[in-house]
Scaffold this motif. Structure first.
Motif, PDB file in Angstrom:
ATOM      1  N   PRO A  90      -9.711 -26.263   4.759  1.00 16.37           N
ATOM      2  CA  PRO A  90      -9.130 -24.963   4.376  1.00 16.37           C
ATOM      3  C   PRO A  90      -8.594 -24.147   5.558  1.00 16.37           C
ATOM      4  N   ALA A  91      -7.589 -23.331   5.254  1.00 16.21           N
ATOM      5  CA  ALA A  91      -6.973 -22.453   6.251  1.00 16.21           C
ATOM      6  C   ALA A  91      -6.616 -21.134   5.600  1.00 16.21           C
ATOM      7  N   ARG A  92      -6.526 -20.095   6.427  1.00 13.33           N
ATOM      8  CA  ARG A  92      -6.115 -18.770   5.931  1.00 13.33           C
ATOM      9  C   ARG A  92      -5.278 -18.077   6.997  1.00 13.33           C
ATOM     10  N   ILE A  93      -4.185 -17.460   6.562  1.00 15.16           N
ATOM     11  CA  ILE A  93      -3.341 -16.661   7.446  1.00 15.16           C
ATOM     12  C   ILE A  93      -3.157 -15.287   6.806  1.00 15.16           C
ATOM     13  N   VAL A  94      -3.519 -14.235   7.532  1.00 19.00           N
ATOM     14  CA  VAL A  94      -3.340 -12.862   7.058  1.00 19.00           C
ATOM     15  C   VAL A  94      -2.388 -12.151   8.008  1.00 19.00           C
ATOM     16  N   THR A  95      -1.298 -11.608   7.457  1.00 21.62           N
ATOM     17  CA  THR A  95      -0.287 -10.932   8.262  1.00 21.62           C
ATOM     18  C   THR A  95      -0.032  -9.548   7.693  1.00 21.62           C
ATOM     19  N   GLU A  96      -0.016  -8.548   8.564  1.00 22.01           N
ATOM     20  CA  GLU A  96       0.219  -7.171   8.129  1.00 22.01           C
ATOM     21  C   GLU A  96       1.378  -6.564   8.916  1.00 22.01           C
ATOM     22  N   PHE A  97       2.380  -6.074   8.187  1.00 19.42           N
ATOM     23  CA  PHE A  97       3.521  -5.361   8.775  1.00 19.42           C
ATOM     24  C   PHE A  97       3.481  -3.908   8.337  1.00 19.42           C
ATOM     25  N   ASN A  98       3.919  -3.037   9.223  1.00 21.26           N
ATOM     26  CA  ASN A  98       4.098  -1.653   8.808  1.00 21.26           C
ATOM     27  C   ASN A  98       5.510  -1.458   8.286  1.00 21.26           C
ATOM     28  N   GLU A  99       5.808  -0.262   7.807  1.00 27.99           N
ATOM     29  CA  GLU A  99       7.153   0.031   7.342  1.00 27.99           C
ATOM     30  C   GLU A  99       8.142  -0.109   8.496  1.00 27.99           C
ATOM     31  N   GLY A 100       9.221  -0.833   8.270  1.00 31.26           N
ATOM     32  CA  GLY A 100      10.192  -1.067   9.325  1.00 31.26           C
ATOM     33  C   GLY A 100       9.944  -2.337  10.106  1.00 31.26           C
ATOM     34  N   PHE A 101       8.807  -3.007   9.852  1.00 30.42           N
ATOM     35  CA  PHE A 101       8.472  -4.265  10.521  1.00 30.42           C
ATOM     36  C   PHE A 101       8.457  -4.107  12.044  1.00 30.42           C
ATOM     37  N   ASN A 102       7.896  -2.991  12.516  1.00 35.32           N
ATOM     38  CA  ASN A 102       7.817  -2.754  13.959  1.00 35.32           C
ATOM     39  C   ASN A 102       6.441  -3.040  14.540  1.00 35.32           C
ATOM     40  N   HIS A 103       5.461  -3.215  13.677  1.00 41.13           N
ATOM     41  CA  HIS A 103       4.099  -3.493  14.150  1.00 41.13           C
ATOM     42  C   HIS A 103       3.538  -4.657  13.342  1.00 41.13           C
ATOM     43  N   LEU A 104       3.080  -5.677  14.040  1.00 36.31           N
ATOM     44  CA  LEU A 104       2.598  -6.891  13.391  1.00 36.31           C
ATOM     45  C   LEU A 104       1.155  -7.160  13.786  1.00 36.31           C
ATOM     46  N   LYS A 127       6.892  -3.931  18.228  1.00 36.79           N
ATOM     47  CA  LYS A 127       8.273  -4.227  18.587  1.00 36.79           C
ATOM     48  C   LYS A 127       8.853  -3.143  19.490  1.00 36.79           C
ATOM     49  N   ILE A 128       9.332  -3.571  20.674  1.00 39.52           N
ATOM     50  CA  ILE A 128      10.049  -2.684  21.578  1.00 39.52           C
ATOM     51  C   ILE A 128      11.548  -2.865  21.384  1.00 39.52           C
ATOM     52  N   SER A 129      11.958  -4.111  21.267  1.00 39.14           N
ATOM     53  CA  SER A 129      13.352  -4.452  20.994  1.00 39.14           C
ATOM     54  C   SER A 129      13.350  -5.801  20.293  1.00 39.14           C
ATOM     55  N   THR A 130      14.539  -6.332  20.039  1.00 41.56           N
ATOM     56  CA  THR A 130      14.632  -7.611  19.321  1.00 41.56           C
ATOM     57  C   THR A 130      13.811  -8.702  19.982  1.00 41.56           C
ATOM     58  N   TYR A 131      13.819  -8.754  21.316  1.00 43.45           N
ATOM     59  CA  TYR A 131      13.175  -9.850  22.027  1.00 43.45           C
ATOM     60  C   TYR A 131      11.931  -9.426  22.806  1.00 43.45           C
ATOM     61  N   ILE A 132      11.567  -8.163  22.763  1.00 42.78           N
ATOM     62  CA  ILE A 132      10.382  -7.699  23.482  1.00 42.78           C
ATOM     63  C   ILE A 132       9.370  -7.159  22.487  1.00 42.78           C
ATOM     64  N   TRP A 133       8.237  -7.819  22.392  1.00 44.11           N
ATOM     65  CA  TRP A 133       7.131  -7.380  21.549  1.00 44.11           C
ATOM     66  C   TRP A 133       5.914  -7.166  22.449  1.00 44.11           C
ATOM     67  N   GLU A 134       5.445  -5.938  22.506  1.00 40.53           N
ATOM     68  CA  GLU A 134       4.314  -5.589  23.356  1.00 40.53           C
ATOM     69  C   GLU A 134       3.007  -5.842  22.618  1.00 40.53           C
ATOM     70  N   GLY A 135       2.040  -6.437  23.312  1.00 44.28           N
ATOM     71  CA  GLY A 135       0.759  -6.659  22.669  1.00 44.28           C
ATOM     72  C   GLY A 135       0.032  -7.881  23.189  1.00 44.28           C
ATOM     73  N   THR A 155       0.822  -1.209   0.000  1.00 48.63           N
ATOM     74  CA  THR A 155       0.000   0.000   0.000  1.00 48.63           C
ATOM     75  C   THR A 155       0.858   1.262   0.000  1.00 48.63           C
ATOM     76  N   PHE A 156       0.211   2.403  -0.318  1.00 52.80           N
ATOM     77  CA  PHE A 156       0.911   3.688  -0.327  1.00 52.80           C
ATOM     78  C   PHE A 156       1.455   4.043   1.054  1.00 52.80           C
ATOM     79  N   THR A 157       0.790   3.573   2.104  1.00 48.47           N
ATOM     80  CA  THR A 157       1.199   3.920   3.466  1.00 48.47           C
ATOM     81  C   THR A 157       2.447   3.181   3.906  1.00 48.47           C
ATOM     82  N   GLY A 158       2.908   2.229   3.103  1.00 45.18           N
ATOM     83  CA  GLY A 158       4.093   1.456   3.464  1.00 45.18           C
ATOM     84  C   GLY A 158       3.769   0.132   4.109  1.00 45.18           C
ATOM     85  N   ASN A 159       2.479  -0.132   4.357  1.00 40.04           N
ATOM     86  CA  ASN A 159       2.092  -1.412   4.951  1.00 40.04           C
ATOM     87  C   ASN A 159       2.159  -2.537   3.926  1.00 40.04           C
ATOM     88  N   ILE A 160       2.517  -3.708   4.410  1.00 39.45           N
ATOM     89  CA  ILE A 160       2.579  -4.911   3.578  1.00 39.45           C
ATOM     90  C   ILE A 160       1.629  -5.941   4.182  1.00 39.45           C
TER      91      ILE A 160
END
Length: 440
Positions: free
Chosen positions: A156-170, A198-206, A129-134
């Protein structure tokens, strides 16, 4: 006015004509950025996984991209060391959508031809997308496989994954209708959702939530049925104090196996005021230990004898390192809570709760002193606990209601009607058990 309208129309037409070309340029920048972000993320975890764009062929309204994903340490698990991806992207007016194929992987094509009659049930698409989301969507059609002379039907199965620019929000959401293996086994209605930052490499808040409608196994060796299983996990990060609050809950409606039945079971566990830096160091050490084990697994194919010894030596060394890492958690305010523990058995109901808190920083050496000086625990810890369960479960065993130490006037549990009941608390450096002070 007519000239203005005509001018606007011309601009819109030109925008429509050139939008796919412009979106192709935007896509190229996003792909380059995504490649760098992914490689940085994998490098931070030391996994050895890498992503590489092998070929990028951009046209006016479409682009063909060939990727290579090197699996690093994960190759020991999957049995192959890379995955080749072919993306065919269409440049639209408002963004780009690509379809991904695994056609260049011989192991995948062999699987399709040998087990699925050449029919591919896997469909992967990605929207930029234009916003940088994938946004990536993986769809799996229903298919069947033959395993150990049994046909396994995958629904059947479905997996939908959305990342923002920089892969900091999943953001992710997965649904799977389940599988069945004749009358022997069945899984129905799996779902999974997550919202992580993403807070750091090993800490993901949520938050992560998951559920399964039903699991059933029915064969000669084992019979099991579990219904309405669900749970969640959360992590909150206190930036000012650099503390983590981690918790989760698990529950199910019914469980039956081998004549045992449990209904309406639930438990919640929270770990509060966990030192964030200590957690990161622990996760870094743990991840490194797992990666080393995977390396040894890969080497085992060449010399299993030497590798087995190397694994044992490594695990001993890693064990000592893990003890040092655990010690960094033992900070003032660390609290472990078990709340809302409950379950309904044919014999009666189980209930319980526990709150255990550290009053000061301690080391494992100081904890070891408690074995010889139990009274120290009353200074180091705060405690509140309540448990009850049907006395019938204990049978004629009297150990739970008998004093454990000399000086105790009462056991860990007391009889209250048809239940065994436990209540304990530490106040002002004193332990009270079932209403009686414990003198050690």
């Amino acid at each position: 006015m007519k000239k203005i309208i005509a001018g606007v129309v011309v601009i819109l037409i030109m925008a429509g004509i050139f939008a796919p070309f412009v979106n192709g340029l935007v896509l190229e920048k996003m792909i380059s950025r995504a490649e760098n972000d992914l490689n940085q993320m994998y490098a931070d975890t030391g996994s050895g996984v890498t992503v590489e764009v092998l070929n990028y062929d951009r046209g006016f309204s479409s682009t063909k991209i060939e990727w290579r994903l090197k699996l690093g340490n994960l190759a020991a698990i999957y049995g192959f060391d890379e995955i080749l991806l072919v993306d065919r992207a269409k440049h639209g007016l408002t963004g780009v959508v690509s379809r991904t194929s695994l056609e260049k992987n011989q192991w995948f094509m062999d699987l399709l031809n040998d087990s699925l009659a050449g029919k591919n049930p896997l469909h992967i698409s990605t929207r930029y997308t234009f916003t940088g989301n994938i946004v990536s969507t993986i769809d799996l059609d229903a298919f069947s496989l033959l395993a150990e002379n049994e046909t396994v039907d995958f629904r059947p199965a479905r997996i939908v994954t959305e990342f923002n620019e920089g892969f900091n929000h999943l953001l992710s959401k997965a649904t799977w209708e389940g599988l069945s293996m004749g009358n022997k086994a069945r899984i129905d209605g799996f779902s999974f959702e997550s919202d992580l930052e993403k807070i750091s490499t090993y800490i993901w808040e949520g938050v992560i939530e998951y559920s399964i409608d039903n699991i059933r196994i029915d064969d000669r060796e084992q019979n099991l049925e579990l219904t309405k299983f669900k749970g969640d996990y959360f992590l909150d990060f206190d930036r000012e104090q650099s503390k983590l609050f981690i918790g989760g809950e698990v529950g199910f409606a019914d469980y039956a196996s081998g004549g045992e039945k449990i209904n309406d079971a639930f438990i919640r566990i929270d770990v509060n005021n966990l030192d964030a830096r200590g957690y990161e160091e622990f996760m870094e050490l743990y991840t490194g230990m797992v990666q080393s084990a995977l390396d040894y697994m890969g080497a085992a194919r060449e010399d299993s004898g030497k590798t087995e010894k190397a694994v044992k030596d490594h695990m001993i060394t890693a064990g000592f390192q893990m003890i040092a890492a655990y010690e960094k958690f033992l900070k003032t305010g660390l609290e472990i809570k078990i709340s809302d523990l409950q379950a309904q058995l044919p014999q009666g109901k189980i209930n319980g709760r526990l709150e255990l808190k550290l009053n000061r920083d301690i080391t494992f050496a100081q904890l070891a002193l408690i074995a010889t000086q139990p009274g120290l625990a009353f200074e180091i810890l705060s405690l509140q606990s309540d448990f009850s369960f049907p006395a019938q479960l204990a049978g004629d065993d009297r150990r739970l209601v008998s004093p454990v130490y000399p000086g105790m006037q009462i056991g860990l549990f007391t009889v209250d009607g048809e239940n065994l009941v436990h209540r304990a608390q530490i106040e002002n450096g004193k332990l009270f058990l079932n209403g009686q002070e414990v003198i050690l």
